[in-house]
Design an enzyme around this catalytic site. Structure first.
Site, PDB file in Angstrom:
ATOM      1  N   ASP A 213       0.829  -1.203   0.000  1.00  0.00           N
ATOM      2  CA  ASP A 213       0.000   0.000   0.000  1.00  0.00           C
ATOM      3  C   ASP A 213       0.868   1.260   0.000  1.00  0.00           C
ATOM      4  O   ASP A 213       1.710   1.425   0.876  1.00  0.00           O
ATOM      5  CB  ASP A 213      -0.847  -0.028   1.278  1.00  0.00           C
ATOM      6  CG  ASP A 213      -1.974   0.968   1.261  1.00  0.00           C
ATOM      7  OD1 ASP A 213      -2.827   0.871   0.366  1.00  0.00           O
ATOM      8  OD2 ASP A 213      -1.996   1.855   2.125  1.00  0.00           O
ATOM      9  N   GLU A 267       1.864  -0.350  -4.759  1.00  0.00           N
ATOM     10  CA  GLU A 267       0.864   0.604  -5.224  1.00  0.00           C
ATOM     11  C   GLU A 267       1.569   1.944  -5.337  1.00  0.00           C
ATOM     12  O   GLU A 267       1.959   2.538  -4.323  1.00  0.00           O
ATOM     13  CB  GLU A 267      -0.300   0.713  -4.241  1.00  0.00           C
ATOM     14  CG  GLU A 267      -1.385   1.625  -4.762  1.00  0.00           C
ATOM     15  CD  GLU A 267      -2.259   2.205  -3.684  1.00  0.00           C
ATOM     16  OE1 GLU A 267      -1.820   2.286  -2.533  1.00  0.00           O
ATOM     17  OE2 GLU A 267      -3.401   2.567  -3.992  1.00  0.00           O
TER      18      GLU A 267
HETATM   19  O1  TEU Z   1      -4.693   3.971  -1.773  1.00  0.00           O
HETATM   20  C1  TEU Z   1      -3.807   5.037  -1.990  1.00  0.00           C
HETATM   21  C2  TEU Z   1      -4.477   6.102  -2.754  1.00  0.00           C
HETATM   22  O2  TEU Z   1      -3.962   7.158  -2.878  1.00  0.00           O
HETATM   23  C3  TEU Z   1      -5.813   5.777  -3.372  1.00  0.00           C
HETATM   24  O3  TEU Z   1      -6.687   5.519  -2.298  1.00  0.00           O
HETATM   25  C4  TEU Z   1      -6.436   6.886  -4.140  1.00  0.00           C
HETATM   26  O4  TEU Z   1      -5.596   7.294  -5.079  1.00  0.00           O
HETATM   27  C5  TEU Z   1      -6.878   7.943  -3.146  1.00  0.00           C
HETATM   28  O5  TEU Z   1      -8.142   7.490  -2.790  1.00  0.00           O
HETATM   29  C6  TEU Z   1      -6.840   9.323  -3.679  1.00  0.00           C
HETATM   30  O6  TEU Z   1      -7.947   9.528  -4.551  1.00  0.00           O
HETATM   31  C7  TEU Z   1      -4.286   3.037  -0.791  1.00  0.00           C
HETATM   32  C8  TEU Z   1      -5.426   2.035  -0.627  1.00  0.00           C
HETATM   33  O7  TEU Z   1      -5.641   1.345  -1.855  1.00  0.00           O
HETATM   34  C9  TEU Z   1      -6.656   2.809  -0.213  1.00  0.00           C
HETATM   35  O8  TEU Z   1      -7.805   1.965  -0.145  1.00  0.00           O
HETATM   36  C10 TEU Z   1      -6.375   3.443   1.140  1.00  0.00           C
HETATM   37  O9  TEU Z   1      -7.484   4.265   1.482  1.00  0.00           O
HETATM   38  C11 TEU Z   1      -5.108   4.287   1.108  1.00  0.00           C
HETATM   39  O10 TEU Z   1      -4.014   3.683   0.435  1.00  0.00           O
HETATM   40  C12 TEU Z   1      -4.617   4.519   2.536  1.00  0.00           C
HETATM   41  O11 TEU Z   1      -4.184   3.278   3.058  1.00  0.00           O
END
Ligand code: TEU
Ligand code: CA
Length: 568
Positions: A213, A267
């Site tokens: 993440d 990610e």
């Molecule tokens: O997501 C990172 C993140 O930046 C995305 O959620 C998205 O780009 C963000 O909503 C901005 O629009 C990861 C996880 O996939 C997400 O579900 C988490 O909320 C986030 O990290 C924090 O852990």
């Protein structure tokens, strides 16, 4: 790899063969997948009950979104105990049984490593905020007020400042996401060792890797300069460019990753194509692959939606498919738990065109260059949810953005809802639609944790598995085709007509094997000329009943998808 032509080779087209390059990966968001005990919340026994469904789809790996103990401020992406299964999801015995069931079916399992931040209820944070001189004081990023205010102008990706004043400690702590997700201080060797240990805890159980993440955010310039003056730089590009990121990933590789046969996918919100080899070049011993956001967010400006065009969509696909050398590998995805449903986002979720357009998008996903990731329910063509009011949203990002934008009178409620209807992460979090019984067979509870899409009567797995023309069956055929056709895995990619406004057509070529994929991203029937000197020798797969054997041009129906074997 089923293809006999690859059995013995170590490299193909210059690429080192790896199991995760030849796999198709299926993401499960456990909260919304299947409830086994009638409390309205998905759980691990629920997943166990659906392992045959997943296996039959033909995928190889399951990516499980966080199942760890969490207060669920961000649905599990706020971890309170990394070595405990979230109570709502079950027990460690359930996890062990899930892993056994996965292995018995010759599937693999990767877990979601959320180590940029923890929950504010994690014991480390509870201790850290007690004082400035205890063993956990520096597990997080604390700073004294600067002239009575936040230490700098960084913002949370969920809206508002990235700093929260903690009255107990009298300092600000950093949170790039919600206030309940304080960022860990990776400059602290003890933090890094703790993360290495928790990774080994799960790896020693036999899992096959991690999705990491927002891993590029872990290193921060701890002098905390303000954002650069030019407001054209979005915060995620600053957060993903910390000074010691590569040191920490190479250390993680030495201490943990190198000791197991596993795969890692980072990610990488805020990482550019140009920066990608620094993270995934196999000679650097950091990560195996990353998720970029360029494609899924081509219609985004922060929380705002903006129009997109197919030539722009194709240009992004081409850049990534041709922009890396054989030492770097790609992922391909059209959705996950943070994005709208692909058929609503990039296709046409009207009753008339939902099925062909969902199949067309599946064709893109499974014939593109890079490891494909399928998000739960997309194999059914599940659609966005018709939200009508902010009270229907669950996502902390939606709620915080509402607070930061509407409650401050910066934008109108209707304006923000208009954007959320197109962009909200909640679209992909409505419960999986298993059958046409109440609550789509997701739960026996009267009230599931989140609203079930009312179209479950027509769109559900039971119907799909029984219908030979379903999207699910088409995904099965595509996955099998991909696995039996090395050209779709290791083959070169070439866009036939980058500027065509409605047709996306490309070739995948490996040695003498060459395939043409033609996708109509519109409701218009289109005549599409084949490239000079190339003849479509045989139709391999199509999302309609067409048998058109093309020679010089294709007559594409609305949302048509065709795969042809080319003769040179
Ligand atoms: O997501 C990172 C993140 O930046 C995305 O959620 C998205 O780009 C963000 O909503 C901005 O629009 C990861 C996880 O996939 C997400 O579900 C988490 O909320 C986030 O990290 C924090 O852990
Ligand atoms: Ca349950």
């Amino acid at each position: 790899m089923n293809s006999p032509s690859l059995d013995k080779t170590r490299t193909v087209n210059g690429y080192l063969r790896k199991w995760w390059k030849e796999s198709v990966i299926y993401q499960i968001y456990p909260r919304s997948f299947k409830d086994s005990n009638g409390d309205g919340i998905g759980d691990l026994p629920g997943i166990i009950s659906k392992l045959d469904y997943i296996k039959d789809l033909g995928v190889d790996v399951i990516w499980l979104s966080p199942h760890f103990d969490s207060p669920n401020a961000d649905n599990g992406y706020d971890i309170r105990d990394y070595r405990k299964v979230m109570t709502e999801f079950g027990t460690m015995a359930d996890f062990d049984e899930l892993l056994r069931g996965i292995k018995q079916r010759k599937l693999k399992l990767i877990l979601d490593l959320v180590a940029n931040h923890t929950s504010d209820e994690h014991p480390w944070f509870v201790a850290s905020r007690q004082s400035k001189d205890n063993p956990y004081s520096d597990y997080y990023i604390w700073r004294a007020p600067k002239e009575g205010r936040e230490p700098n102008d960084w913002i949370s990706l969920f809206g508002g400042s990235a700093w929260k004043k903690d009255e107990l400690r009298g300092e600000f702590y950093l949170h790039l996401f919600s206030e309940k997700q304080p960022d860990l201080n990776w400059d602290n060797q003890n933090v890094r060792s703790e993360v290495h240990d928790l990774m080994k805890f799960w790896l020693d159980k036999g899992i096959d890797g991690f999705r990491m993440d927002v891993i590029p955010f872990i290193s921060k310039d701890q002098t905390f300069p303000n954002f650069p003056k030019s407001d054209s730089v979005r915060p995620e590009y600053i957060y993903a460019a910390g000074p010691k990121l590569h040191d920490y990933l190479q250390e993680m590789h030495r201490e943990v990753l190198s000791k197991y046969d596993l795969m890692t996918v980072g990610e990488a919100f805020g990482v550019t194509l140009e920066q990608t080899p620094m993270l995934v070049d196999e000679r650097r011993n950091e990560l195996d692959m990353i998720f970029h956001f360029d494609l899924v967010r081509l219609d985004r400006d922060g929380w705002r939606w903006k129009p997109w065009t197919l030539p722009k969509f194709k240009a992004i696909c081409k850049r990534f498919a041709q922009g890396l050398d054989v030492h770097s590998w790609l992922t391909v995805y059209l959705s996950n738990h943070d994005s709208p449903r692909p058929v609503s986002h990039f296709g046409d979720d009207s009753p008339e065109y939902r099925i062909p357009s969902a199949k067309m998008l599946a064709t893109l996903l499974l014939t593109s260059k890079g490891t494909p990731f399928i998000y739960q329910g997309d194999e059914l063509g599940m659609t966005n949810y018709h939200f009508t009011g902010i009270e229907q949203f669950d996502d902390i990002e939606a709620k915080n953005t509402w607070k930061a934008e509407v409650l401050t009178d910066r934008v109108s409620a209707e304006d923000l809802l208009d954007h959320f209807r197109k962009t909200s992460r909640d679209h992909s979090r409505t419960p999986m639609q298993w059958d046409d019984s109440p609550n789509a067979g997701f739960t026996t509870a009267d009230k599931p944790w989140f609203a079930v899409n009312p179209n479950y009567q027509e769109i559900n797995a039971k119907q799909a598995v029984a219908d030979n023309n379903s999207i699910y069956k088409y995904y099965q055929a595509l996955i099998q085709l991909r696995k039996n056709t090395p050209a779709f895995i290791y083959g070169d990619y070439d866009d036939i007509d980058p500027e065509h406004p409605s047709v996306f057509s490309y070739t995948r070529t490996l040695g003498s094997e060459s395939y043409l994929v033609a996708l109509n991203f519109s409701r218009d029937p289109i005549s599409f000329p084949l490239p000079k000197g190339r003849k479509a020798r045989s139709l391999v797969l199509s999302n309609t009943t067409t048998k058109e054997e093309a020679n010089t041009e294709l007559r594409l129906n609305p949302w048509d998808a065709r795969i042809y074997r080319l003769s040179n």
